[in-house]
Design a protein around this motif. Sequence first.
Motif, short mmCIF file in Angstrom:
data_model
loop_
_atom_site.label_atom_id
_atom_site.label_comp_id
_atom_site.label_asym_id
_atom_site.label_seq_id
_atom_site.Cartn_x
_atom_site.Cartn_y
_atom_site.Cartn_z
N LYS A 131 0.80 -1.25 -0.03
CA LYS A 131 -0.01 -0.10 -0.01
C LYS A 131 0.93 1.20 -0.18
O LYS A 131 1.87 1.33 0.77
CB LYS A 131 -0.82 0.05 1.29
N PHE A 132 0.69 2.11 -1.03
CA PHE A 132 1.79 3.21 -1.20
C PHE A 132 0.96 4.67 -0.65
O PHE A 132 1.55 5.44 -0.23
CB PHE A 132 2.30 3.39 -2.64
N LYS A 133 -0.09 4.80 -1.01
CA LYS A 133 -1.09 6.15 -0.44
C LYS A 133 -0.98 6.14 1.12
O LYS A 133 -1.87 5.23 1.62
CB LYS A 133 -2.35 6.13 -1.23
N PRO A 134 -0.46 7.03 1.67
CA PRO A 134 -0.36 7.06 3.34
C PRO A 134 -2.00 7.41 3.76
O PRO A 134 -2.67 8.39 2.99
CB PRO A 134 0.48 8.25 3.62
N CYS A 135 -2.48 6.81 4.92
CA CYS A 135 -3.54 7.17 5.37
C CYS A 135 -3.30 8.10 6.63
O CYS A 135 -4.17 8.76 7.31
CB CYS A 135 -4.26 5.84 5.91
N LEU A 136 -1.70 8.18 7.12
CA LEU A 136 -1.61 8.90 8.12
C LEU A 136 -0.20 9.49 8.12
O LEU A 136 0.58 8.76 7.71
CB LEU A 136 -1.68 8.00 9.34
N ILE A 137 0.16 10.64 8.46
CA ILE A 137 1.29 11.41 8.35
C ILE A 137 1.65 11.79 9.74
O ILE A 137 1.09 12.43 10.37
CB ILE A 137 1.40 12.68 7.32
N LYS A 138 3.00 11.43 10.09
CA LYS A 138 3.34 11.79 11.52
C LYS A 138 4.71 12.42 11.12
O LYS A 138 5.46 12.27 10.36
CB LYS A 138 3.64 10.58 12.39
N ARG A 139 5.11 13.49 12.18
CA ARG A 139 6.49 14.36 11.71
C ARG A 139 7.14 14.00 13.15
O ARG A 139 7.06 14.31 14.32
CB ARG A 139 6.25 15.62 11.59
N VAL A 140 8.41 13.84 12.99
CA VAL A 140 9.67 13.85 13.94
C VAL A 140 10.62 14.94 13.64
O VAL A 140 10.99 15.14 12.59
CB VAL A 140 10.36 12.47 14.00
N ASN A 141 10.85 15.71 14.74
CA ASN A 141 11.86 16.94 14.45
C ASN A 141 12.33 16.97 15.76
O ASN A 141 12.02 16.91 17.09
CB ASN A 141 11.09 18.03 14.26
N LYS A 142 13.96 17.79 15.80
CA LYS A 142 14.44 17.82 16.78
C LYS A 142 13.98 19.01 17.60
O LYS A 142 14.32 19.41 18.76
CB LYS A 142 16.14 18.19 16.56
N LYS A 143 13.14 19.98 16.63
CA LYS A 143 12.64 21.38 17.31
C LYS A 143 11.19 20.94 17.88
O LYS A 143 10.53 20.42 16.81
CB LYS A 143 12.84 22.12 16.05
N LYS A 190 8.60 22.60 18.21
CA LYS A 190 7.32 23.09 17.38
C LYS A 190 7.39 22.66 15.99
O LYS A 190 6.16 22.95 15.52
CB LYS A 190 7.52 24.53 17.68
N ALA A 191 8.22 21.89 15.53
CA ALA A 191 8.27 21.52 14.23
C ALA A 191 7.68 20.02 13.90
O ALA A 191 7.54 19.68 12.84
CB ALA A 191 9.62 21.87 13.59
N GLY A 192 7.51 19.02 15.17
CA GLY A 192 7.05 17.90 14.76
C GLY A 192 6.21 17.61 16.22
O GLY A 192 6.34 18.15 17.32
N GLU A 193 5.41 16.42 16.04
CA GLU A 193 4.74 16.02 17.14
C GLU A 193 5.68 15.17 18.26
O GLU A 193 5.27 15.04 19.17
CB GLU A 193 3.69 14.86 16.48
N ALA A 237 10.08 14.06 19.51
CA ALA A 237 11.16 14.36 19.17
C ALA A 237 12.27 13.08 19.16
O ALA A 237 13.32 13.24 18.80
CB ALA A 237 11.64 14.83 20.71
N SER A 238 11.50 11.99 19.06
CA SER A 238 12.45 10.75 18.96
C SER A 238 11.43 9.74 17.64
O SER A 238 10.08 9.79 17.49
CB SER A 238 12.56 9.81 20.01
N VAL A 239 12.46 8.80 16.79
CA VAL A 239 11.58 8.00 15.92
C VAL A 239 10.91 7.03 16.40
O VAL A 239 9.77 6.63 16.21
CB VAL A 239 12.93 7.54 14.73
N GLN A 240 11.46 6.35 17.60
CA GLN A 240 10.79 5.34 18.26
C GLN A 240 9.65 5.77 18.75
O GLN A 240 8.43 4.95 19.01
CB GLN A 240 11.77 4.70 19.41
N LYS A 241 9.47 6.95 19.43
CA LYS A 241 8.15 7.41 19.87
C LYS A 241 7.09 7.47 19.05
O LYS A 241 5.79 7.28 19.21
CB LYS A 241 8.34 9.00 20.68
N ALA A 242 7.46 7.98 17.90
CA ALA A 242 6.66 8.04 16.60
C ALA A 242 6.28 6.56 16.27
O ALA A 242 4.81 6.51 16.04
CB ALA A 242 7.11 8.90 15.38
N ILE A 243 6.81 5.77 16.28
CA ILE A 243 6.32 4.29 16.06
C ILE A 243 5.75 3.90 17.02
O ILE A 243 4.59 3.17 16.75
CB ILE A 243 7.69 3.33 15.89
N ASN A 244 5.96 4.17 18.42
CA ASN A 244 5.09 3.56 19.50
C ASN A 244 3.76 4.27 19.51
O ASN A 244 2.63 3.54 20.10
CB ASN A 244 5.73 3.91 20.75
N SER A 245 3.37 5.35 18.83
CA SER A 245 2.14 6.04 18.88
C SER A 245 1.20 4.97 17.81
O SER A 245 0.01 5.45 17.70
CB SER A 245 2.27 7.46 18.46
#
Length: 317
Positions: free
Chosen positions: A56-68, A70-73, A75-83
């Motif tokens: 499946k290529f079309k995303p149903c969900l987009i999440k953002r990881v960022n060191k800043k 205010k720029a992402g939901e 601050a770590s990649v593992q936390k984004a995966i755990n969500s």
Amino acid sequence: MVMKLILFILLLEAASFSVSSSRPSHEFEVIEKEYLNWVRQMSSFKHSLFGKGKNKFKPCLIKRVNKKPKAGEFASVQKAINSLPVVNNCRVLIIIGAGTYREKVEIPPTMAYITLQGAGAGKTIIEWDDTADKMGQSGHLLGTYGSATFAINSPYFIAKNITFKNKAPSPPSGALGKQAVALRISADTAAFIGCKFIGAQDTLYDHIGRHYFKDCYIEGSVDFIFGNGLSLYRDCHLHAVTNGYGALTAQKRESLLEETGFSFVNCKVTGSGALYLGRAWGTFSRVVFVYTYMDKIITPRGWYDWGDKNREMYDSN
């Protein structure tokens, strides 16, 4: 000076078929029967090479990881995966901003259809420094399998424009327990585009499954691409960093009936030291190099049999 080599190294199936063998005739009958069964299987449309991926290529969900913050939901990649849901059935795009993310990441088997997209392999870096001889949280040694900075256990994974790095120091030749994996892929149908894999001993654990690597850079010293995957490396740069003897691949195909192997097409091999193109980790190890440029660091012998003369059957053109 760089040589253009059209080199096919097929660590082929013939090891068990030597006519000079002292095996009794009934063993050869068994081998012949198994071989004919394999031929019938490979000539049908039912074996895995013809299996249709349910990607499946079309995303149903987009999440953002960022060191800043205010720029992402996250601050770590593992936390984004755990969500994500424990059982994930739709394509999730995780956009990772520029920066160095010092963390150990693992994707469980049930979280399929994850795409990680970095800001560029030179800008988005995920790094850790575990080695096989370190003690894990369970009280046991991590081993090579557990040393990975980034471990993928789920199918239909995609990574773009990211560096996966194991920062453990390069070990001296022959050191025990110093395997330090940058990335381990232990699932089917994965793709890596424009990524970098940086390490020394055992950099990229191409463990099991069908994998595609395009425009990737892979750096290491000994067995820095290893495992039993069925994988295509296209337009990749393979770079050796060793002052002594090193090995590019260690493929672990153990049986004539296995469909696994590594194929390198339109790649280039550069670096330092004296480099074997491969070490035969498995009895029927299979590695192919096609239209590949190589620095003059490849040993004349080409590959190493891992101390087993039965693994020395190969074809070179």
